[in-house]
Write a protein that holds these residues in place. Structure first.
Motif, PDB file in Angstrom:
ATOM      1  N   MET A   1      -9.305  42.433 -36.394  1.00  0.00           N
ATOM      2  CA  MET A   1      -8.696  41.729 -37.488  1.00  0.00           C
ATOM      3  C   MET A   1      -9.380  40.610 -37.501  1.00  0.00           C
ATOM      4  O   MET A   1      -9.403  39.675 -36.663  1.00  0.00           O
ATOM      5  CB  MET A   1      -7.045  41.789 -37.326  1.00  0.00           C
ATOM      6  CG  MET A   1      -6.560  40.939 -38.714  1.00  0.00           C
ATOM      7  SD  MET A   1      -4.635  40.679 -38.243  1.00  0.00           S
ATOM      8  CE  MET A   1      -4.380  42.399 -38.013  1.00  0.00           C
ATOM      9  N   ASN A   2      -9.584  40.062 -39.021  1.00  0.00           N
ATOM     10  CA  ASN A   2     -10.426  39.075 -39.227  1.00  0.00           C
ATOM     11  C   ASN A   2      -9.276  37.717 -39.534  1.00  0.00           C
ATOM     12  O   ASN A   2      -8.519  37.847 -40.486  1.00  0.00           O
ATOM     13  CB  ASN A   2     -11.127  39.040 -40.352  1.00  0.00           C
ATOM     14  CG  ASN A   2     -11.881  37.779 -40.704  1.00  0.00           C
ATOM     15  OD1 ASN A   2     -12.105  36.825 -40.309  1.00  0.00           O
ATOM     16  ND2 ASN A   2     -12.974  38.059 -41.593  1.00  0.00           N
ATOM     17  N   PRO A   3      -9.161  36.765 -38.520  1.00  0.00           N
ATOM     18  CA  PRO A   3      -8.361  35.793 -38.858  1.00  0.00           C
ATOM     19  C   PRO A   3      -8.395  34.924 -40.084  1.00  0.00           C
ATOM     20  O   PRO A   3      -7.387  34.403 -40.348  1.00  0.00           O
ATOM     21  CB  PRO A   3      -8.475  34.748 -37.692  1.00  0.00           C
ATOM     22  CG  PRO A   3      -9.386  35.674 -36.700  1.00  0.00           C
ATOM     23  CD  PRO A   3     -10.160  36.689 -37.391  1.00  0.00           C
ATOM     24  N   ALA A   4      -9.414  34.957 -40.680  1.00  0.00           N
ATOM     25  CA  ALA A   4      -9.714  34.265 -41.948  1.00  0.00           C
ATOM     26  C   ALA A   4      -8.900  34.968 -43.222  1.00  0.00           C
ATOM     27  O   ALA A   4      -8.546  34.445 -44.089  1.00  0.00           O
ATOM     28  CB  ALA A   4     -11.224  34.296 -42.343  1.00  0.00           C
ATOM     29  N   HIS A   5      -8.570  36.205 -43.118  1.00  0.00           N
ATOM     30  CA  HIS A   5      -7.776  36.840 -43.864  1.00  0.00           C
ATOM     31  C   HIS A   5      -6.332  36.797 -44.118  1.00  0.00           C
ATOM     32  O   HIS A   5      -5.512  37.428 -43.347  1.00  0.00           O
ATOM     33  CB  HIS A   5      -8.007  38.498 -44.195  1.00  0.00           C
ATOM     34  CG  HIS A   5      -9.541  39.005 -44.278  1.00  0.00           C
ATOM     35  ND1 HIS A   5     -10.320  39.852 -44.025  1.00  0.00           N
ATOM     36  CD2 HIS A   5     -10.700  38.047 -44.768  1.00  0.00           C
ATOM     37  CE1 HIS A   5     -11.379  40.066 -44.304  1.00  0.00           C
ATOM     38  NE2 HIS A   5     -11.635  38.862 -44.692  1.00  0.00           N
ATOM     39  N   LEU A   6      -6.001  35.561 -44.692  1.00  0.00           N
ATOM     40  CA  LEU A   6      -4.543  35.154 -44.646  1.00  0.00           C
ATOM     41  C   LEU A   6      -3.488  36.386 -45.139  1.00  0.00           C
ATOM     42  O   LEU A   6      -2.514  36.630 -44.580  1.00  0.00           O
ATOM     43  CB  LEU A   6      -4.369  33.888 -45.421  1.00  0.00           C
ATOM     44  CG  LEU A   6      -2.791  33.360 -45.515  1.00  0.00           C
ATOM     45  CD1 LEU A   6      -2.569  32.926 -44.189  1.00  0.00           C
ATOM     46  CD2 LEU A   6      -2.893  32.217 -46.287  1.00  0.00           C
ATOM     47  N   ALA A   7      -4.001  37.132 -46.120  1.00  0.00           N
ATOM     48  CA  ALA A   7      -3.229  37.895 -46.727  1.00  0.00           C
ATOM     49  C   ALA A   7      -2.922  39.333 -45.873  1.00  0.00           C
ATOM     50  O   ALA A   7      -1.840  39.819 -45.543  1.00  0.00           O
ATOM     51  CB  ALA A   7      -3.771  38.782 -48.149  1.00  0.00           C
ATOM     52  N   GLU A   8      -3.739  39.558 -44.961  1.00  0.00           N
ATOM     53  CA  GLU A   8      -3.684  40.564 -43.904  1.00  0.00           C
ATOM     54  C   GLU A   8      -2.794  40.153 -42.714  1.00  0.00           C
ATOM     55  O   GLU A   8      -1.784  40.566 -42.173  1.00  0.00           O
ATOM     56  CB  GLU A   8      -4.856  40.973 -43.396  1.00  0.00           C
ATOM     57  CG  GLU A   8      -5.966  41.853 -44.135  1.00  0.00           C
ATOM     58  CD  GLU A   8      -7.382  42.156 -43.560  1.00  0.00           C
ATOM     59  OE1 GLU A   8      -7.628  41.782 -42.269  1.00  0.00           O
ATOM     60  OE2 GLU A   8      -7.921  42.724 -44.065  1.00  0.00           O
ATOM     61  N   MET A   9      -2.842  38.665 -42.483  1.00  0.00           N
ATOM     62  CA  MET A   9      -2.093  38.240 -41.209  1.00  0.00           C
ATOM     63  C   MET A   9      -0.590  38.291 -41.889  1.00  0.00           C
ATOM     64  O   MET A   9       0.022  38.618 -40.952  1.00  0.00           O
ATOM     65  CB  MET A   9      -2.677  36.740 -41.098  1.00  0.00           C
ATOM     66  CG  MET A   9      -3.953  37.034 -40.504  1.00  0.00           C
ATOM     67  SD  MET A   9      -4.605  35.230 -39.916  1.00  0.00           S
ATOM     68  CE  MET A   9      -3.471  34.698 -38.839  1.00  0.00           C
TER      69      MET A   9
END
Length: 258
Positions: free
Chosen positions: A1-9
């Motif tokens: 998971m890419n930590p930069a993707h706030l929506a995913e987090m």
């Protein structure tokens, strides 16, 4: 998971909260969190392992929240937990050894049967009581070897994937024990916590997982588990049983359509 993707987090955090609450009240929370992890791009096995690790705080919190319903059941829970631990270890090993398709045909049938047993529990329990009254036998307080074997086998599945394992536990206990649904639900939460924890320890050593996903799920499920315990304990047996059947039916449908 890419930590930069706030929506995913945020999605994973919310999925953890919802899954934690649903697991404590009913079971099947994995069917909320697992698809979200897949949607973030995690491979299926990595998502399964990360999901198992992340939902531990919710399971433990739910068991603690139901501690009042667990009083006086220490010996039985210890015995069932030992079986659950062995089953979870076997299931976790199978996850890494077998292709993911192995359980796809069996699981919907298994969960569907469990739902029928949960729905029919009052009828089955009434007939068993009348039969015991005629024969003069009393109900076994521990469910006997049959229940222990059933819970252990259900825990193999729980260690493998865990979706709807709580429903299977409640169905088995409802069939073998003459006890209130809320008390069965409390024991279910303990067994789920045991299975998730044992499987997670195995995965920490033998499998790949995503720490970002685990941390987000753990945070959400910890809150969700407490919320679920507070809500679930206030439900009447009829409402709780109806909710179990409804959520479980949706779970079976999702499995069949996947």
């Amino acid at each position: 998971m890419n930590p930069a993707h706030l929506a995913e987090m945020l999605a994973v955090l919310g999925a953890g909260l919802a899954a934690g609450a649903v697991n404590v009240v009913v079971g099947s929370g994995t069917l909320i969190s697992f698809p979200v992890l897949l949607a973030t791009g995690l491979p299926p096995v990595t998502a399964t392992v990360s999901n198992a690790l992340g939902l531990i705080p919710g399971a433990v919190g739910g068991a603690v929240g139901y501690r009042g319903e667990l009083r006086g059941r220490g010996r039985r829970i210890a015995l069932w937990s030992a079986g659950a631990a062995l089953g979870a270890l076997a299931g976790a090993a199978l996850l890494l050894a077998l292709p993911a398709e192995v359980f796809e045909t069996v699981v919907p049938v298994l969960v569907g049967l469990a739902l029928v047993l949960v729905a029919a529990q009052p009828l089955i329990r009434g007939r068993l009581r009348r039969r015991r009254a005629r024969t003069g036998r009393s109900a076994r307080t521990d469910g006997g070897p049959l229940l222990l074997a059933g819970l252990t086998l259900a825990s193999v599945y729980g260690g493998y994937f865990s979706a709807a394992q709580g429903i299977i536990y409640v169905a088995l206990m409802g069939l073998c024990l003459d006890d209130e649904l809320q008390r069965l639900n409390a024991v279910k939460n303990v067994l789920v916590a045991v299975v998730n924890s044992v499987a997670a320890l195995f995965f920490l050593i033998a499998a790949d997982f995503d720490w970002t996903a685990v941390a987000l799920l753990a945070t959400g499920s910890a809150v969700g588990g407490q919320v679920g315990a507070r809500v679930g304990r206030r439900m009447s047996p009829g409402v709780l049983r109806a909710l179990i059947v409804a959520v479980g039916s949706v779970a079976v449908l999702m499995m069949l359509l996947r």
